[in-house]
Design a protein around this motif. Structure first.
Motif, PDB file in Angstrom:
ATOM      1  N   VAL A 178      -4.280   6.509   2.319  1.00 52.32           N
ATOM      2  CA  VAL A 178      -3.531   5.661   1.385  1.00 52.32           C
ATOM      3  C   VAL A 178      -4.127   5.775  -0.015  1.00 52.32           C
ATOM      4  O   VAL A 178      -5.268   6.213  -0.187  1.00 52.32           O
ATOM      5  N   LEU A 179      -3.327   5.370  -0.995  1.00 55.63           N
ATOM      6  CA  LEU A 179      -3.808   5.296  -2.373  1.00 55.63           C
ATOM      7  C   LEU A 179      -4.444   3.938  -2.626  1.00 55.63           C
ATOM      8  O   LEU A 179      -3.950   2.917  -2.133  1.00 55.63           O
ATOM      9  N   ASN A 180      -5.510   3.942  -3.394  1.00 58.68           N
ATOM     10  CA  ASN A 180      -6.123   2.673  -3.772  1.00 58.68           C
ATOM     11  C   ASN A 180      -5.174   1.924  -4.707  1.00 58.68           C
ATOM     12  O   ASN A 180      -4.732   2.471  -5.721  1.00 58.68           O
ATOM     13  N   PRO A 181      -4.797   0.698  -4.377  1.00 54.78           N
ATOM     14  CA  PRO A 181      -3.847  -0.031  -5.221  1.00 54.78           C
ATOM     15  C   PRO A 181      -4.461  -0.390  -6.572  1.00 54.78           C
ATOM     16  O   PRO A 181      -5.662  -0.676  -6.654  1.00 54.78           O
ATOM     17  N   PRO A 182      -3.671  -0.375  -7.641  1.00 53.69           N
ATOM     18  CA  PRO A 182      -4.174  -0.715  -8.968  1.00 53.69           C
ATOM     19  C   PRO A 182      -4.802  -2.108  -8.992  1.00 53.69           C
ATOM     20  O   PRO A 182      -4.259  -3.059  -8.435  1.00 53.69           O
ATOM     21  N   GLY A 183      -5.963  -2.208  -9.612  1.00 58.15           N
ATOM     22  CA  GLY A 183      -6.627  -3.487  -9.747  1.00 58.15           C
ATOM     23  C   GLY A 183      -7.294  -3.995  -8.485  1.00 58.15           C
ATOM     24  O   GLY A 183      -7.753  -5.128  -8.424  1.00 58.15           O
ATOM     25  N   ARG A 184      -7.348  -3.145  -7.425  1.00 54.61           N
ATOM     26  CA  ARG A 184      -7.981  -3.533  -6.167  1.00 54.61           C
ATOM     27  C   ARG A 184      -9.119  -2.567  -5.858  1.00 54.61           C
ATOM     28  O   ARG A 184      -9.223  -1.487  -6.430  1.00 54.61           O
ATOM     29  N   GLN A 185      -9.972  -2.932  -4.934  1.00 55.91           N
ATOM     30  CA  GLN A 185     -11.052  -2.054  -4.481  1.00 55.91           C
ATOM     31  C   GLN A 185     -10.973  -1.933  -2.968  1.00 55.91           C
ATOM     32  O   GLN A 185     -11.764  -2.519  -2.239  1.00 55.91           O
ATOM     33  N   LEU A 186      -9.981  -1.210  -2.498  1.00 53.64           N
ATOM     34  CA  LEU A 186      -9.843  -0.969  -1.070  1.00 53.64           C
ATOM     35  C   LEU A 186     -10.848   0.116  -0.677  1.00 53.64           C
ATOM     36  O   LEU A 186     -10.946   1.148  -1.352  1.00 53.64           O
ATOM     37  N   ARG A 187     -11.603  -0.115   0.359  1.00 53.69           N
ATOM     38  CA  ARG A 187     -12.673   0.816   0.731  1.00 53.69           C
ATOM     39  C   ARG A 187     -12.331   1.569   2.016  1.00 53.69           C
ATOM     40  O   ARG A 187     -11.709   1.028   2.926  1.00 53.69           O
ATOM     41  N   ILE A 229       0.829  -1.202   0.000  1.00 51.87           N
ATOM     42  CA  ILE A 229       0.000   0.000   0.000  1.00 51.87           C
ATOM     43  C   ILE A 229       0.869   1.260   0.000  1.00 51.87           C
ATOM     44  O   ILE A 229       1.907   1.307   0.668  1.00 51.87           O
ATOM     45  N   VAL A 230       0.421   2.281  -0.719  1.00 49.68           N
ATOM     46  CA  VAL A 230       1.151   3.551  -0.824  1.00 49.68           C
ATOM     47  C   VAL A 230       0.520   4.580   0.110  1.00 49.68           C
ATOM     48  O   VAL A 230      -0.677   4.864   0.026  1.00 49.68           O
ATOM     49  N   ALA A 231       1.312   5.161   0.993  1.00 49.31           N
ATOM     50  CA  ALA A 231       0.831   6.203   1.901  1.00 49.31           C
ATOM     51  C   ALA A 231       0.733   7.535   1.165  1.00 49.31           C
ATOM     52  O   ALA A 231       1.533   7.825   0.273  1.00 49.31           O
ATOM     53  N   CYS A 232      -0.243   8.359   1.546  1.00 46.11           N
ATOM     54  CA  CYS A 232      -0.389   9.674   0.916  1.00 46.11           C
ATOM     55  C   CYS A 232      -0.891  10.688   1.949  1.00 46.11           C
ATOM     56  O   CYS A 232      -1.126  10.358   3.112  1.00 46.11           O
ATOM     57  N   LEU A 233      -1.031  11.926   1.522  1.00 47.13           N
ATOM     58  CA  LEU A 233      -1.551  13.028   2.336  1.00 47.13           C
ATOM     59  C   LEU A 233      -0.935  13.044   3.748  1.00 47.13           C
ATOM     60  O   LEU A 233       0.276  12.988   3.880  1.00 47.13           O
ATOM     61  N   GLY A 234      -1.765  13.139   4.802  1.00 46.71           N
ATOM     62  CA  GLY A 234      -1.226  13.293   6.145  1.00 46.71           C
ATOM     63  C   GLY A 234      -0.362  12.138   6.596  1.00 46.71           C
ATOM     64  O   GLY A 234       0.605  12.329   7.355  1.00 46.71           O
ATOM     65  N   THR A 235      -0.672  10.916   6.154  1.00 43.90           N
ATOM     66  CA  THR A 235       0.133   9.755   6.548  1.00 43.90           C
ATOM     67  C   THR A 235       1.526   9.842   5.934  1.00 43.90           C
ATOM     68  O   THR A 235       2.527   9.571   6.607  1.00 43.90           O
ATOM     69  N   VAL A 244      -9.310   6.098   1.790  1.00 43.82           N
ATOM     70  CA  VAL A 244      -8.685   5.611   0.552  1.00 43.82           C
ATOM     71  C   VAL A 244      -8.878   6.650  -0.544  1.00 43.82           C
ATOM     72  O   VAL A 244      -9.989   7.129  -0.764  1.00 43.82           O
ATOM     73  N   HIS A 245      -7.791   7.006  -1.227  1.00 45.04           N
ATOM     74  CA  HIS A 245      -7.835   8.033  -2.273  1.00 45.04           C
ATOM     75  C   HIS A 245      -7.488   7.404  -3.624  1.00 45.04           C
ATOM     76  O   HIS A 245      -6.680   6.476  -3.704  1.00 45.04           O
ATOM     77  N   ARG A 246      -8.079   7.959  -4.653  1.00 49.56           N
ATOM     78  CA  ARG A 246      -7.782   7.526  -6.013  1.00 49.56           C
ATOM     79  C   ARG A 246      -7.083   8.665  -6.739  1.00 49.56           C
ATOM     80  O   ARG A 246      -7.697   9.678  -7.050  1.00 49.56           O
TER      81      ARG A 246
END
Length: 278
Positions: free
Chosen positions: A77-86, A54-60, A93-95
């Motif tokens: 976190v960023l939504n991983p490619p090909g996954r549907q993290l909710r 998983i890729v961390a983003c923004l405040g994390t 979760v950000h896209r």
């Protein structure tokens, strides 16, 4: 570990008993860990849940780089490619398509400059400047990096305001409240102060001033709640005040309420002292 991994060695009742006793902690739905649930553990739990890194983003990501002035509690976190993290409680979760990434401490995260600009876009001007100041102070990115990230995020919400603030950002600001105070001064039309100005007294002691107008020997000092953290700090402050007074400096104290609730009064007070000194 996932619940499936745990159930290779424990019964469901045994897993529940470990959680109830504190031997295991529930990190996410279906994911458990041992020990304190840190950000690193929560991210590792997401890796397991999503079966990818998983890729961390923004405040994390800002916290990873050392400039999370907002003390972000949720994991971003960023939504991983090909996954549907909710998104769920404690997880956002950000896209983001094309967000540049870097590896820090073995964890991928959006790059420092991109992160700083993206965080700043979602904040009020004073807090946005505090984030940009902190990003420069962290040493993870330069002003040129921030300007490049502004261009990369052109057209996105809040980018015009952030573009104007990047010009004002300074690594010399040592706290978010100092950043907010400086913006009040600039917005109020005061000459821009020198930050963390150093003064040498006759005894050879070096003192630093939060905001200084050296030619006029006027300074402003932000007094936080803990500025007298004990007898030693109290007496040091007295010695400092005496030394600066002896050198002809006028010190204007500032508190958070001045900055956030009485900005015009603060500007007027500083303006009066600068005019008198001139």
């Amino acid at each position: 570990m996932t619940s499936a991994q745990a159930l290779r060695f424990l019964t469901r009742r045994g897993l529940e008993a470990h959680v109830n006793s504190g031997a295991l902690q529930k990190v996410w739905h279906g994911v458990y860990g041992r020990g304190q649930v840190t950000t690193a553990l929560r991210l590792r739990g997401l890796d397991l849940a999503a079966d990818t890194t998983i890729v961390a983003c923004l405040g994390t990501a800002a916290a990873v780089y050392g400039f999370d002035t907002e003390r972000t509690a949720d994991l971003h976190v960023l939504n991983p490619p090909g996954r549907q993290l909710r998104s769920c409680e404690g997880l956002v979760v950000h896209r983001r398509q094309g967000a540049p990434q870097a590896l820090v401490g073995g964890r991928p995260a959006t790059t420092p400059a991109w992160t700083a600009i993206e965080v700043a876009r979602g904040l009020r001007r004073p807090r946005a400047l505090a984030t940009l100041d902190a990003a420069l102070r962290s040493g993870t990115c330069s002003r040129e990096d921030l300007e490049r990230a502004v261009k990369q995020q052109a057209g996105r919400r809040g980018i015009v305001t952030v573009r104007e603030l990047v010009v004002l950002a300074s690594p010399q600001a040592e706290s978010p409240m100092e950043s907010e105070a400086r913006l009040v001064m600039i917005d109020g039309g005061l000459p821009e102060p020198v930050l963390q100005y150093e003064v040498l007294d006759p005894q050879g002691r070096l003192w630093r001033l939060d905001f200084a107008w050296p030619v006029l020997r006027v300074a402003a000092e932000y007094d936080g709640i803990d500025w007298h953290s004990g007898p030693e700090a109290f007496f040091r402050d007295r010695r400092r005040a005496s030394a600066l007074q002896e050198l002809g400096w006028l010190i204007v104290p500032i508190v958070a309420e001045d900055v956030r609730y009485r900005p015009r009064e603060l500007v007027r007070r500083l303006e009066t002292q600068l005019r008198k000194a001139a």
